[in-house]
Scaffold this active site. Structure first.
Site, PDB file in Angstrom:
ATOM      1  N   GLY A  93       0.985  -1.171   0.049  1.00  0.00           N
ATOM      2  CA  GLY A  93      -0.131   0.031  -0.248  1.00  0.00           C
ATOM      3  C   GLY A  93       1.001   1.530   0.048  1.00  0.00           C
ATOM      4  O   GLY A  93       2.098   1.785   0.277  1.00  0.00           O
ATOM      5  N   ASP A  94      -0.142   2.061   0.359  1.00  0.00           N
ATOM      6  CA  ASP A  94       1.194   4.090  -0.195  1.00  0.00           C
ATOM      7  C   ASP A  94       1.823   3.697  -1.404  1.00  0.00           C
ATOM      8  O   ASP A  94       3.201   4.444  -0.777  1.00  0.00           O
ATOM      9  CB  ASP A  94       1.224   3.970   1.430  1.00  0.00           C
ATOM     10  CG  ASP A  94       1.054   3.065   2.483  1.00  0.00           C
ATOM     11  OD1 ASP A  94      -0.246   3.580   2.232  1.00  0.00           O
ATOM     12  OD2 ASP A  94       0.880   3.097   3.556  1.00  0.00           O
ATOM     13  N   GLU A  95       1.686   3.113  -2.521  1.00  0.00           N
ATOM     14  CA  GLU A  95       2.983   3.198  -3.119  1.00  0.00           C
ATOM     15  C   GLU A  95       2.429   4.380  -4.354  1.00  0.00           C
ATOM     16  O   GLU A  95       3.098   4.517  -5.317  1.00  0.00           O
ATOM     17  CB  GLU A  95       2.428   2.703  -4.414  1.00  0.00           C
ATOM     18  CG  GLU A  95       2.636   0.922  -3.797  1.00  0.00           C
ATOM     19  CD  GLU A  95       1.289   0.201  -3.639  1.00  0.00           C
ATOM     20  OE1 GLU A  95       0.668   0.863  -2.878  1.00  0.00           O
ATOM     21  OE2 GLU A  95       1.699  -0.990  -3.087  1.00  0.00           O
ATOM     22  N   LYS A 102      -0.781   5.003  -6.056  1.00  0.00           N
ATOM     23  CA  LYS A 102      -1.896   4.763  -6.176  1.00  0.00           C
ATOM     24  C   LYS A 102      -2.766   6.226  -6.844  1.00  0.00           C
ATOM     25  O   LYS A 102      -3.394   6.159  -7.576  1.00  0.00           O
ATOM     26  CB  LYS A 102      -2.664   3.721  -5.897  1.00  0.00           C
ATOM     27  CG  LYS A 102      -1.891   2.140  -5.848  1.00  0.00           C
ATOM     28  CD  LYS A 102      -2.913   1.326  -5.199  1.00  0.00           C
ATOM     29  CE  LYS A 102      -3.088   1.844  -4.055  1.00  0.00           C
ATOM     30  NZ  LYS A 102      -2.206   1.750  -3.264  1.00  0.00           N
ATOM     31  N   ASN A 160      -9.582   2.577   5.272  1.00  0.00           N
ATOM     32  CA  ASN A 160      -8.190   1.181   5.945  1.00  0.00           C
ATOM     33  C   ASN A 160      -6.904   2.230   4.684  1.00  0.00           C
ATOM     34  O   ASN A 160      -6.371   2.502   4.895  1.00  0.00           O
ATOM     35  CB  ASN A 160      -8.007   0.384   5.911  1.00  0.00           C
ATOM     36  CG  ASN A 160      -8.304  -0.375   5.029  1.00  0.00           C
ATOM     37  OD1 ASN A 160      -9.033   0.181   4.202  1.00  0.00           O
ATOM     38  ND2 ASN A 160      -7.731  -1.873   5.050  1.00  0.00           N
ATOM     39  N   GLY A 174      -5.778   5.048   2.443  1.00  0.00           N
ATOM     40  CA  GLY A 174      -5.756   6.486   2.462  1.00  0.00           C
ATOM     41  C   GLY A 174      -4.999   7.595   0.919  1.00  0.00           C
ATOM     42  O   GLY A 174      -3.626   7.081   0.701  1.00  0.00           O
ATOM     43  N   HIS A 175      -5.941   7.253  -0.559  1.00  0.00           N
ATOM     44  CA  HIS A 175      -5.270   7.934  -1.554  1.00  0.00           C
ATOM     45  C   HIS A 175      -5.385   9.311  -1.702  1.00  0.00           C
ATOM     46  O   HIS A 175      -6.428   9.882  -1.806  1.00  0.00           O
ATOM     47  CB  HIS A 175      -6.326   7.498  -2.572  1.00  0.00           C
ATOM     48  CG  HIS A 175      -6.516   5.832  -2.953  1.00  0.00           C
ATOM     49  ND1 HIS A 175      -7.280   5.114  -3.180  1.00  0.00           N
ATOM     50  CD2 HIS A 175      -5.489   4.978  -1.743  1.00  0.00           C
ATOM     51  CE1 HIS A 175      -6.643   3.636  -2.936  1.00  0.00           C
ATOM     52  NE2 HIS A 175      -5.941   3.781  -2.323  1.00  0.00           N
ATOM     53  N   THR A 176      -4.000   9.768  -1.576  1.00  0.00           N
ATOM     54  CA  THR A 176      -3.963  11.262  -1.963  1.00  0.00           C
ATOM     55  C   THR A 176      -3.384  11.593  -3.094  1.00  0.00           C
ATOM     56  O   THR A 176      -2.744  10.959  -3.806  1.00  0.00           O
ATOM     57  CB  THR A 176      -2.455  11.826  -0.835  1.00  0.00           C
ATOM     58  OG1 THR A 176      -2.167  10.624   0.170  1.00  0.00           O
ATOM     59  CG2 THR A 176      -1.940  12.560  -0.862  1.00  0.00           C
ATOM     60  N   THR A 211      -5.351  -0.525  11.089  1.00  0.00           N
ATOM     61  CA  THR A 211      -5.760   0.647  10.785  1.00  0.00           C
ATOM     62  C   THR A 211      -6.718   1.057  12.072  1.00  0.00           C
ATOM     63  O   THR A 211      -6.924   2.395  12.314  1.00  0.00           O
ATOM     64  CB  THR A 211      -6.467   0.983   9.246  1.00  0.00           C
ATOM     65  OG1 THR A 211      -7.292   0.414   9.076  1.00  0.00           O
ATOM     66  CG2 THR A 211      -5.221   1.049   8.752  1.00  0.00           C
ATOM     67  N   GLN A 213      -4.795  -0.869  -0.644  1.00  0.00           N
ATOM     68  CA  GLN A 213      -4.165  -1.135   0.205  1.00  0.00           C
ATOM     69  C   GLN A 213      -2.486  -1.884  -0.911  1.00  0.00           C
ATOM     70  O   GLN A 213      -2.693  -1.453  -2.151  1.00  0.00           O
ATOM     71  CB  GLN A 213      -4.351  -2.463   1.034  1.00  0.00           C
ATOM     72  CG  GLN A 213      -4.957  -2.243   1.647  1.00  0.00           C
ATOM     73  CD  GLN A 213      -7.156  -1.604   2.074  1.00  0.00           C
ATOM     74  OE1 GLN A 213      -7.145  -2.695   0.973  1.00  0.00           O
ATOM     75  NE2 GLN A 213      -7.211  -0.570   2.124  1.00  0.00           N
ATOM     76  N   THR A 262      -4.154  -7.502   4.817  1.00  0.00           N
ATOM     77  CA  THR A 262      -5.544  -7.214   5.552  1.00  0.00           C
ATOM     78  C   THR A 262      -6.549  -7.855   5.148  1.00  0.00           C
ATOM     79  O   THR A 262      -6.551  -9.230   5.145  1.00  0.00           O
ATOM     80  CB  THR A 262      -5.912  -5.393   4.363  1.00  0.00           C
ATOM     81  OG1 THR A 262      -7.326  -5.003   5.381  1.00  0.00           O
ATOM     82  CG2 THR A 262      -5.705  -6.154   3.054  1.00  0.00           C
TER      83      THR A 262
HETATM   84  P1  IMP Z   1      -5.906  -3.427   8.401  1.00  0.00           P
HETATM   85  O1  IMP Z   1      -6.647  -3.749   6.975  1.00  0.00           O
HETATM   86  O2  IMP Z   1      -6.663  -2.021   8.877  1.00  0.00           O
HETATM   87  O3  IMP Z   1      -7.546  -4.511   9.240  1.00  0.00           O
HETATM   88  O4  IMP Z   1      -4.840  -3.617   8.826  1.00  0.00           O
HETATM   89  C1  IMP Z   1      -4.283  -4.420   8.106  1.00  0.00           C
HETATM   90  C2  IMP Z   1      -3.226  -4.211   7.745  1.00  0.00           C
HETATM   91  O5  IMP Z   1      -2.813  -4.295   6.719  1.00  0.00           O
HETATM   92  C3  IMP Z   1      -2.159  -2.898   8.901  1.00  0.00           C
HETATM   93  O6  IMP Z   1      -0.671  -3.476   8.548  1.00  0.00           O
HETATM   94  C4  IMP Z   1      -2.333  -1.761   8.159  1.00  0.00           C
HETATM   95  O7  IMP Z   1      -1.345  -0.770   8.580  1.00  0.00           O
HETATM   96  C5  IMP Z   1      -1.963  -2.375   7.062  1.00  0.00           C
HETATM   97  N1  IMP Z   1      -2.757  -1.731   6.122  1.00  0.00           N
HETATM   98  C6  IMP Z   1      -4.612  -1.710   5.883  1.00  0.00           C
HETATM   99  N2  IMP Z   1      -4.398  -0.393   4.968  1.00  0.00           N
HETATM  100  C7  IMP Z   1      -3.784  -0.491   4.159  1.00  0.00           C
HETATM  101  C8  IMP Z   1      -3.540   1.031   3.303  1.00  0.00           C
HETATM  102  O8  IMP Z   1      -4.104   1.714   2.450  1.00  0.00           O
HETATM  103  N3  IMP Z   1      -1.914   1.199   3.060  1.00  0.00           N
HETATM  104  C9  IMP Z   1      -1.268   0.448   3.973  1.00  0.00           C
HETATM  105  N4  IMP Z   1      -1.291  -0.118   4.546  1.00  0.00           N
HETATM  106  C10 IMP Z   1      -2.246  -0.861   4.458  1.00  0.00           C
END
Ligand code: IMP
Length: 432
Positions: free
Chosen positions: A12-14, A16, A38, A40-42, A130, A231, A246
């Protein structure tokens, strides 16, 4: 017409959101197919920075229809906040340009409560969620207990809500966690629940669709559709380093289920990756740099979570993991982001293989925590990319870095991003 797909190839956070924003004028429809807030697309544009959690990244383009697909889970409170910011700061007709699938599931306040309860009960084996209620909501979806957007129109909605809430509270009471001490978005449970309920009014104002019919009919009518992943592939529930993942399938095949399109409708698959790696939350990360270079990448790349604000763990690019993601997604075009973050480094390292016990391996292993990186090294370009606007202007060392990645991964890089703004984008090859 067919559906093109854009996915993240790391954790994630590439970047996109920026790439979707750049590509969105080419498409009539941008559709999210999995995940929830979860993400966060900037998007940075004309001096503004928008962080989208649920809304697809084509929303700033007034000619694009944005769809929240059935594979997405929605928190009405977070969605309303996003809508309010867009209404205030951008010239966007939300109620015309944003559509929601009737089959999308709702994240209830008690899903978020349960997320917090489960994480605190895990102690040192925490996933680092998250805390947006993602795991508990998808659990209720597959357990056939969930509440969907379509249920909002039902006279039984509030009864269903109460039943599910009570069930969750019953589960939570089995844990030795003080429920009154848990806050959601900095609010007590009751305060949050009140605002969540109020937010349903905004949600009800959005146009609700049968996503599978809407998208297929749009394609039959010649509309161009881009499916936007959230993600990253290494967080996929099946293929990531389980359990540090996730709760949705993040890879491109999930588009078919998350939007209701058959496999034969998928065309190009755009894979986005950063020039280095980051991850938030816990779990194995063989190329992680717990040193001054890691600190440098974090500072230079502003690597702090856009959803949680947590500092991201930083490390070198992991080629076997990238090749694994490319394979799982069937990537046809690669997009490299945040290249400028490496501008000042004299030497750049890349993990080329792993060592597990005495064996060298090139595949992503079942137990990723066992993998020790074997690096190759390249000279950095040590100059700014600020004035580079075409591929011929790229420094030779950056050209060598791109070549190394392409030869190891076997897919061409079509676009290199050199900064957060739309205009800081270099086309390396045409997208065919
Ligand atoms: P969850 O999806 O909130 O349950 O988190 C599970 C794992 O995925 C954790 O390590 C989060 O930090 C990671 N994660 C979930 N969504 C993102 C995202 O959009 N970007 C980066 N990491 C994410």
């Amino acid at each position: 017409m067919k559906v093109d797909v854009l996915v993240g190839l790391q954790w994630g956070d590439e970047g996109k959101g920026k790439i979707v924003d750049v590509l969105s004028p080419e498409y009539d429809i941008i559709a999210r197919f999995q995940g929830g807030p979860n993400a966060g697309h900037t998007i940075e544009s004309e001096g503004y920075k928008f962080i989208l959690h649920t809304i697809p990244s084509g929303i700033l383009n007034s000619n694009t229809t944005n769809i929240i697909g059935n594979g997405v889970i929605i928190d009405p409170y977070i969605l309303r906040k996003e809508i309010d910011i867009l209404k205030e700061k951008a010239d966007v007709d939300i109620f015309r340009n944003l559509l929601v699938s009737r089959r999308s599931h709702l994240i209830l306040p008690t899903h978020r409560l349960l997320d917090a309860v489960y994480e605190s009960a895990k102690g040192s084996t925490k996933i680092g969620s998250t805390l947006k209620g993602i795991g508990p909501t998808y659990t209720d979806k597959t357990g056939r207990n969930g509440i969907r957007i379509g249920d909002l129109a039902s006279p039984n909605f509030y009864q269903k809500y109460e039943d599910l809430k009570n069930r969750h509270l019953q589960i939570a009471s089995n844990y030795s966690v003080d429920l009154n001490a848990i806050t959601i978005e900095g609010l007590s449970f009751d305060e949050y629940e009140g605002l969540w309920m109020e937010s349903l009014t905004t949600l009800k104002q959005l146009r609700v669709i049968d996503c599978e019919y809407y998208i297929q009919r749009a394609l039959w009518n010649g509309k161009r559709v881009l499916a936007e992943g959230a993600q990253g592939s290494l967080l996929d529930i099946d293929y990531g380093a389980y359990p540090y993942v996730t709760s949705s399938n993040t890879v491109a095949p999930a588009v078919c289920i998350g939007l209701g399109v058959p496999t034969s409708y998928i065309d190009k698959v755009f894979g986005v990756f950063k020039a280095y790696c980051t991850r938030v939350g816990n779990g194995p990360f063989p190329t992680e740099l717990n040193d001054e270079i890691g600190d440098f990448l974090r500072k230079e790349g502003h690597e702090f979570g856009s959803t949680t604000g947590r500092p991201r763990r930083c490390g070198w690019l992991d080629i076997p993991a990238l090749r694994y993601s490319v394979m799982l997604n069937g990537v046809t075009h690669l997009f490299l982001t945040k290249t400028d973050v490496l501008n000042k480094l004299e030497t750049i390292r890349v993990c080329d293989k792993y060592r597990i016990e005495d064996e060298e391996i090139e595949d992503f292993p079942y137990d990723y925590s066992e993998a020790a990186p074997i690096y190759v090294q390249r000279k950095g370009w040590t100059r700014s990319l600020a004035n580079v606007s075409c591929v011929s202007g790229l420094p030779k060392e950056l050209g060598d870095y791109l070549h190394l990645i392409e030869t190891r991964v076997g897919i061409p890089i079509v676009m290199v991003s050199t900064g957060p703004d739309r205009h800081e984008t270099i086309m390396v090859r045409p997208i065919r």
